[in-house]
Design a protein around this motif. Structure first.
Motif, PDB file in Angstrom:
ATOM      1  N   LYS A   1       0.813  -1.215   0.000  1.00  0.00           N
ATOM      2  CA  LYS A   1       0.000   0.000   0.000  1.00  0.00           C
ATOM      3  C   LYS A   1       0.852   1.273   0.000  1.00  0.00           C
ATOM      4  N   ASP A   2       2.171   1.104   0.028  1.00  0.00           N
ATOM      5  CA  ASP A   2       3.117   2.224   0.038  1.00  0.00           C
ATOM      6  C   ASP A   2       2.937   3.126   1.257  1.00  0.00           C
ATOM      7  N   THR A   3       2.404   2.552   2.319  1.00  0.00           N
ATOM      8  CA  THR A   3       2.300   3.325   3.565  1.00  0.00           C
ATOM      9  C   THR A   3       3.610   3.256   4.352  1.00  0.00           C
ATOM     10  N   SER A   4       4.469   2.332   3.952  1.00  0.00           N
ATOM     11  CA  SER A   4       5.798   2.224   4.545  1.00  0.00           C
ATOM     12  C   SER A   4       6.811   2.350   3.408  1.00  0.00           C
ATOM     13  N   ASN A   5       7.647   3.384   3.464  1.00  0.00           N
ATOM     14  CA  ASN A   5       8.556   3.638   2.354  1.00  0.00           C
ATOM     15  C   ASN A   5       9.769   4.434   2.825  1.00  0.00           C
ATOM     16  N   LEU A   6      10.695   4.645   1.903  1.00  0.00           N
ATOM     17  CA  LEU A   6      11.895   5.437   2.188  1.00  0.00           C
ATOM     18  C   LEU A   6      12.246   6.248   0.948  1.00  0.00           C
ATOM     19  N   ASP A   7      12.489   7.535   1.143  1.00  0.00           N
ATOM     20  CA  ASP A   7      12.944   8.410   0.063  1.00  0.00           C
ATOM     21  C   ASP A   7      14.424   8.717   0.282  1.00  0.00           C
ATOM     22  N   VAL A   8      15.254   8.301  -0.664  1.00  0.00           N
ATOM     23  CA  VAL A   8      16.690   8.559  -0.597  1.00  0.00           C
ATOM     24  C   VAL A   8      16.987   9.784  -1.463  1.00  0.00           C
ATOM     25  N   GLN A   9      17.370  10.877  -0.823  1.00  0.00           N
ATOM     26  CA  GLN A   9      17.615  12.124  -1.538  1.00  0.00           C
ATOM     27  C   GLN A   9      18.980  12.108  -2.218  1.00  0.00           C
ATOM     28  N   GLY A  10      19.015  12.478  -3.488  1.00  0.00           N
ATOM     29  CA  GLY A  10      20.276  12.543  -4.213  1.00  0.00           C
ATOM     30  C   GLY A  10      21.098  13.747  -3.796  1.00  0.00           C
ATOM     31  N   VAL A  11      22.373  13.727  -4.132  1.00  0.00           N
ATOM     32  CA  VAL A  11      23.290  14.826  -3.815  1.00  0.00           C
ATOM     33  C   VAL A  11      24.050  15.202  -5.084  1.00  0.00           C
ATOM     34  N   ASP A  12      24.577  16.406  -5.091  1.00  0.00           N
ATOM     35  CA  ASP A  12      25.391  16.859  -6.215  1.00  0.00           C
ATOM     36  C   ASP A  12      26.851  16.645  -5.858  1.00  0.00           C
ATOM     37  N   ALA A  13      27.430  15.567  -6.393  1.00  0.00           N
ATOM     38  CA  ALA A  13      28.823  15.237  -6.086  1.00  0.00           C
ATOM     39  C   ALA A  13      29.765  15.660  -7.209  1.00  0.00           C
ATOM     40  N   THR A  14      29.295  16.536  -8.094  1.00  0.00           N
ATOM     41  CA  THR A  14      30.183  17.074  -9.130  1.00  0.00           C
ATOM     42  C   THR A  14      31.104  18.117  -8.503  1.00  0.00           C
ATOM     43  N   SER A  15      32.053  18.610  -9.274  1.00  0.00           N
ATOM     44  CA  SER A  15      32.973  19.615  -8.746  1.00  0.00           C
ATOM     45  C   SER A  15      32.221  20.871  -8.317  1.00  0.00           C
TER      46      SER A  15
END
Length: 398
Positions: free
Chosen positions: A266-280
C-alpha cells in the motif's frame, strides 16, 4: 410385478460402508496427488479464502522485493561513486600540496651597469603590481633600497642587490618577479625581453621575460594547475556515470532527483533517498585559471601560495562533504537491506501460513490410504458373508 432387486439389511449396510470407504479413498488419493487438503472453496471455504489472501499478499511482497533490490543496487552504485570521487579529491589535494611545495624563484644579473635616471619603475610580484619612483640623483644603493621596499611586502624579500663590481643590479627573489614594460627593464640595466615571450601574470604587463632573468616554478605550478583541472573533469564524469537502471543519485540534477522505495503493497511504509550533487560544482571546487581567467588581477595557475591554500581548504571541505554523504547513503542502505531481509522473512511466514491451511499431511494421507485399502478389503469380505444365506438357498436349488 416388481422388478426391483431386494437387498437384505446386512447386505445394504455393508454396501453403504463400501461406498463410504470408496469416497474416503477417492478423497485421500486426491490429496496425495495434489498435496492439498483444501483445493477449492467447496472443501473448506474459510481456509481456502484465508490461504488465498495470504498467498496474494506474499505475491505482492515478492514484486516489491524486485523494487527493493533495485533500490539497494542504486544506493550501492552511488556509494561506490562517492568512494571513487573521494580518491580523486585526495589526488587533487596531493597536486595542490605539490604546487605549494614548488618554490618560485627569479634570478639574474643586469646586462648593463646601472645608470641613474628619473622615472617610475613598475613591477609585478606574483602578479601583484607595485612601483617606485627614482630620481636622477639616486645611487645604485638608493635604487636597490627603494625597489626592495616595494617588493618585500609582496613576499619577494630583499630581491634586489648589486654584483661584486658594485655596478650592476642583481635579482634573487623567492617569487615570480616581472617588469611591467620593456622600459622598466632597460631603466635598471636589464635587456629588454620580447613582448609576451615569458611568464606573465597580472593585467598590465606587456614586457616579455628579459634574457638576463630566469624564472623557475611558474611553469611547473601551471602544469600542476592543469593536472588539477583535469582531476575536476574526472570528478564530474565519474559523478555522471554513477547510475543504476537510469537513476543517478550523484549527478548535478541529483538534488531534484530522489529514489523512492516502497516497503509494503500500500506504500504506507517507504523510504525516500535524496540525491546529492557530487560534481565539482556541487563540492564547491573551481577550476584554476591563468591570465585569461575571471580573476580581476589575472593571477592563477597556482601562482599565489594563499590561493593554493584556499584551494586546499576547499578540497578539505569537499572531503568532509563526501564523508557525510557517504555516511547518509550507508545509513539508508542499511535500512533498505534490513527491510529487504524482513520482507523475505515475512513472505516466508505468509507462504507457510497459507500452506498450513491448505496443504495435506502426506504421511497422514498415505497411512489413511493404506487403512482405507484394508477397510475396503474387509468390507468386501463382510458383504460376501452377508450374502451367505442367499448362497445356501442357491445351493438347495441346484
Amino acid at each position: 410385478m416388481s422388478s426391483e432387486v431386494t437387498l437384505s439389511a446386512a447386505t445394504r449396510q455393508n454396501l453403504l460402508s463400501l461406498q463410504d470407504t470408496a469416497a474416503l479413498s477417492s478423497t485421500t488419493q486426491n490429496r496425495l496427488s495434489t498435496g492439498k487438503k483444501v483445493s477449492s472453496a467447496l472443501d473448506n471455504p474459510v481456509n481456502f479464502f484465508t490461504a488465498q489472501s495470504l498467498s496474494n499478499r506474499s505475491s505482492d511482497l515478492g514484486t516489491l522485493l524486485d523494487s527493493i533490490s533495485n533500490g539497494v543496487q542504486t544506493i550501492q552504485a552511488a556509494n561506490q561513486g562517492l568512494t571513487s570521487i573521494q580518491k580523486l579529491v585526495d589526488s587533487a589535494k596531493s597536486t595542490a600540496n605539490q604546487a605549494l611545495a614548488t618554490q618560485l624563484n627569479t634570478s639574474g644579473t643586469a646586462g648593463a651597469a646601472f645608470s641613474a635616471a628619473a622615472g617610475t619603475i613598475n613591477l609585478q610580484v606574483n602578479g601583484t603590481a607595485v612601483s617606485t619612483t627614482l630620481t636622477a640623483s639616486d645611487t645604485i644603493d638608493t635604487t636597490i633600497a627603494k625597489l626592495n621596499a616595494v617588493v618585500g611586502p609582496q613576499g619577494a624579500g630583499n630581491a634586489f642587490s648589486k654584483d661584486t663590481t658594485g655596478t650592476k643590479i642583481v635579482v634573487s627573489a623567492g617569487a615570480d618577479l616581472e617588469f611591467s614594460t620593456p622600459g622598466d627593464q632597460t631603466a635598471l640595466g636589464f635587456t629588454s625581453g620580447t613582448a609576451n615571450s615569458g611568464p606573465q601574470y597580472g593585467t598590465t604587463s606587456t614586457a616579455g621575460q628579459s634574457s638576463n632573468l630566469t624564472v623557475t616554478g611558474v611553469k611547473e605550478r601551471a602544469a600542476l594547475a592543469k593536472q588539477y583541472n583535469s582531476l575536476l573533469t574526472q570528478i564530474d564524469q565519474l559523478a555522471k556515470d554513477s547510475s543504476f537502471n537510469g537513476t543517478n543519485l550523484l549527478s548535478s540534477s541529483a538534488t531534484t532527483n530522489k529514489l523512492h522505495i516502497s516497503f509494503n503493497e500500500k506504500d504506507t511504509s517507504n523510504l525516500d533517498v535524496q540525491g546529492v550533487d557530487a560534481t565539482s560544482v556541487g563540492l564547491s571546487l573551481t577550476a584554476i585559471t591563468g591570465n585569461s581567467g575571471a580573476s580581476s588581477n589575472g593571477q592563477g595557475n597556482f601562482l599565489i601560495d594563499n590561493d593554493v591554500k584556499t584551494t586546499l581548504t576547499s578540497l578539505t571541505n569537499a572531503s568532509s562533504t563526501l564523508r557525510s554523504q557517504a555516511s547518509t547513503f550507508g545509513s539508508n542502505l542499511s535500512v533498505v537491506q534490513n527491510r529487504q531481509d524482513f520482507t523475505k522473512n515475512l513472505q516466508n511466514v505468509l507462504d507457510t501460513g497459507a500452506s498450513k491451511l491448505t496443504d495435506a499431511d502426506l504421511n497422514e494421507e498415505a497411512a489413511n490410504s493404506q487403512a482405507l485399502s484394508t477397510r475396503q478389503s474387509l468390507g468386501i469380505s463382510a458383504l460376501s458373508l452377508a450374502n451367505t444365506a442367499q448362497q445356501g438357498i442357491l445351493q438347495l436349488l441346484r
